[in-house]
Design an enzyme around this catalytic site. Structure first.
Site, PDB file in Angstrom:
ATOM      1  N   ARG A 170       0.856  -1.182   0.000  1.00 33.29           N
ATOM      2  CA  ARG A 170       0.000   0.000   0.000  1.00 33.29           C
ATOM      3  C   ARG A 170       0.899   1.242   0.000  1.00 33.29           C
ATOM      4  NH1 ARG A 170      -2.106  -3.467   4.077  1.00 33.29           N
ATOM      5  NH2 ARG A 170      -4.208  -4.259   3.601  1.00 33.29           N
ATOM      6  N   LYS A 194      -1.894  -2.431   8.059  1.00 33.37           N
ATOM      7  CA  LYS A 194      -3.070  -1.946   8.774  1.00 33.37           C
ATOM      8  C   LYS A 194      -3.184  -2.625  10.133  1.00 33.37           C
ATOM      9  CE  LYS A 194      -6.082  -0.544   4.940  1.00 33.37           C
ATOM     10  NZ  LYS A 194      -7.404  -0.752   4.297  1.00 33.37           N
ATOM     11  N   HIS A 267      -2.319   2.019  -5.888  1.00 34.60           N
ATOM     12  CA  HIS A 267      -3.244   0.916  -5.620  1.00 34.60           C
ATOM     13  C   HIS A 267      -3.491   0.063  -6.860  1.00 34.60           C
ATOM     14  CE1 HIS A 267      -5.307  -0.482  -2.086  1.00 34.60           C
ATOM     15  NE2 HIS A 267      -6.335  -0.852  -2.811  1.00 34.60           N
ATOM     16  N   ARG A 270      -0.745  -2.343  -6.990  1.00 30.68           N
ATOM     17  CA  ARG A 270      -1.021  -3.405  -6.020  1.00 30.68           C
ATOM     18  C   ARG A 270      -1.990  -4.424  -6.620  1.00 30.68           C
ATOM     19  NH1 ARG A 270      -1.395  -4.469  -0.364  1.00 30.68           N
ATOM     20  NH2 ARG A 270      -3.502  -4.891   0.414  1.00 30.68           N
ATOM     21  N   HIS A 293      -4.014  -8.730   3.727  1.00 30.24           N
ATOM     22  CA  HIS A 293      -5.465  -8.692   3.907  1.00 30.24           C
ATOM     23  C   HIS A 293      -5.842  -9.407   5.200  1.00 30.24           C
ATOM     24  CE1 HIS A 293      -6.248  -8.214  -0.698  1.00 30.24           C
ATOM     25  NE2 HIS A 293      -6.060  -7.056  -0.101  1.00 30.24           N
ATOM     26  N   TYR A 302      -9.750 -10.916  -6.688  1.00 29.76           N
ATOM     27  CA  TYR A 302      -8.835 -11.104  -7.805  1.00 29.76           C
ATOM     28  C   TYR A 302      -9.158 -12.356  -8.612  1.00 29.76           C
ATOM     29  CZ  TYR A 302      -6.428  -7.407  -5.424  1.00 29.76           C
ATOM     30  OH  TYR A 302      -6.151  -6.207  -4.827  1.00 29.76           O
TER      31      TYR A 302
END
Length: 329
Positions: A170, A194, A267, A270, A293, A302
């Site tokens: 990210r 995150k 992004h 990514r 994730h 995806y």
């Protein structure tokens, strides 16, 4: 309002939300106050009492009809209110979360944008020299003139694209990288993602070499060794990267590459590596771990991109598809 300030402190220190998310949630709550109480800010008890199904639904309708927000934006607002309500429930100020009883506007699901492998390879072929030792020599020879600045910025730009595409980081993770995060012996990158979660990503040998040459350029720039705690990537002035710098770099670097169209952002890079890994039959859990994730459901988007590409190949290669799908001659 004090209750909002306490909530923001909570998501910062306990939930470890990103600065961007905290600002978004704070803006949503302040907007809710303005629209729900147009005659003035209420006291805390009146504010908390307003979190009921009727008031929140009215706020949602006003966002769509009066403010003209898209379903996606409205859904983001509802997510922010839902998070705040969960906090109020935990604090014993609400019995339940009223947002969960509401049906949110339907958001059209869009497949992630991505750049094709051949287009990205064209970029790396085009900029190959900028990642070479020859380029480093040229930079050192021109360090004291304007050409030195140009050479450094070109090297940094190439490395930004390389790291984003090769690792799927990210933007905030890229900016937050320290020199110590790169383990050249093991060829891995430690990333703080995150929720302050740490993960390791394998590095290609070529990317390790590119980073080493870049670090040598920075040492020449600052005239000495740097601490392992310092930012991995810095501007020509030695300052840490910032979001706009990264966005502009990606847009400028990929702007004239054949085969790269549409939005050009960190992004999308990514999404691109995730899609290519999926197309090459990489295990879904491995992609999940690489991207950081929290849920496999996020990574599964995806698979849709992979299917979309398969369908495209099918329609261009299958003999009956090329013949319009007709039976017989």
């Amino acid at each position: 309002m004090e209750i909002i300030r306490k909530y923001i402190d909570h998501v910062r220190n306990v939930r470890r939300y990103s600065e961007r998310t905290m600002h978004l949630y704070e803006d949503v709550l302040n907007r809710y106050v303005r629209m729900t109480f147009p005659d003035g800010t209420p006291d805390e008890s009146g504010f908390i009492e307003s979190f009921n199904r009727f008031e929140i639904r009215g706020f949602m309708v006003a966002l769509m009809e009066d403010e003209g927000l898209s379903p996606k934006s409205v859904s983001l607002h509802m997510s922010a209110l839902s998070s705040f309500c969960r906090y109020l429930v935990k604090e014993g100020k609400l019995k339940s979360n009223p947002v969960r009883t509401l049906t949110r506007p339907k958001v059209e699901k869009r497949l992630p944008e991505y750049f094709r492998e051949e287009a990205m390879q064209a970029y790396f072929d085009k900029t190959r020299e900028e990642a070479s030792s020859k380029y480093l020599v040229a930079f050192k020879e021109n360090l004291d003139n304007d050409n030195g600045k140009k050479l450094y910025q070109q090297r940094l730009a190439r490395l930004i694209i390389s790291i984003l595409y090769d690792t799927g980081l990210r933007r905030s993770e890229l900016i937050g990288l320290k020199i110590e995060n790169v383990d050249f012996a093991r060829q891995t990158l430690k990333v703080v993602g995150k929720g302050n979660k740490m993960r390791e990503i394998p590095l290609l040998d070529s990317l390790c070499q590119e980073i080493l040459l870049y670090l040598e350029a920075v040492e020449a720039l600052v005239c000495g060794k740097r601490s392992l705690k310092e930012p991995l990537l810095v501007t020509f002035r030695g300052s840490p990267l910032y979001p706009v710098y990264v966005d502009r770099t990606v847009k400028a670097e990929l702007g004239d590459v054949k085969g790269i169209t549409g939005r050009k952002s960190p992004h999308v890079l990514r999404h691109s590596i995730a899609t290519e890994l999926m197309n090459n039959e990489t295990n879904l859990n491995s992609i999940k771990e690489m991207l950081g994730h929290s849920s496999l459901a996020t990574t599964q988007v995806y698979t849709h991109s992979s299917f979309a590409r398969l369908k495209d190949i099918y329609e261009h290669a299958h003999p009956r598809a090329k013949n319009g799908g007709k039976h017989g001659d």
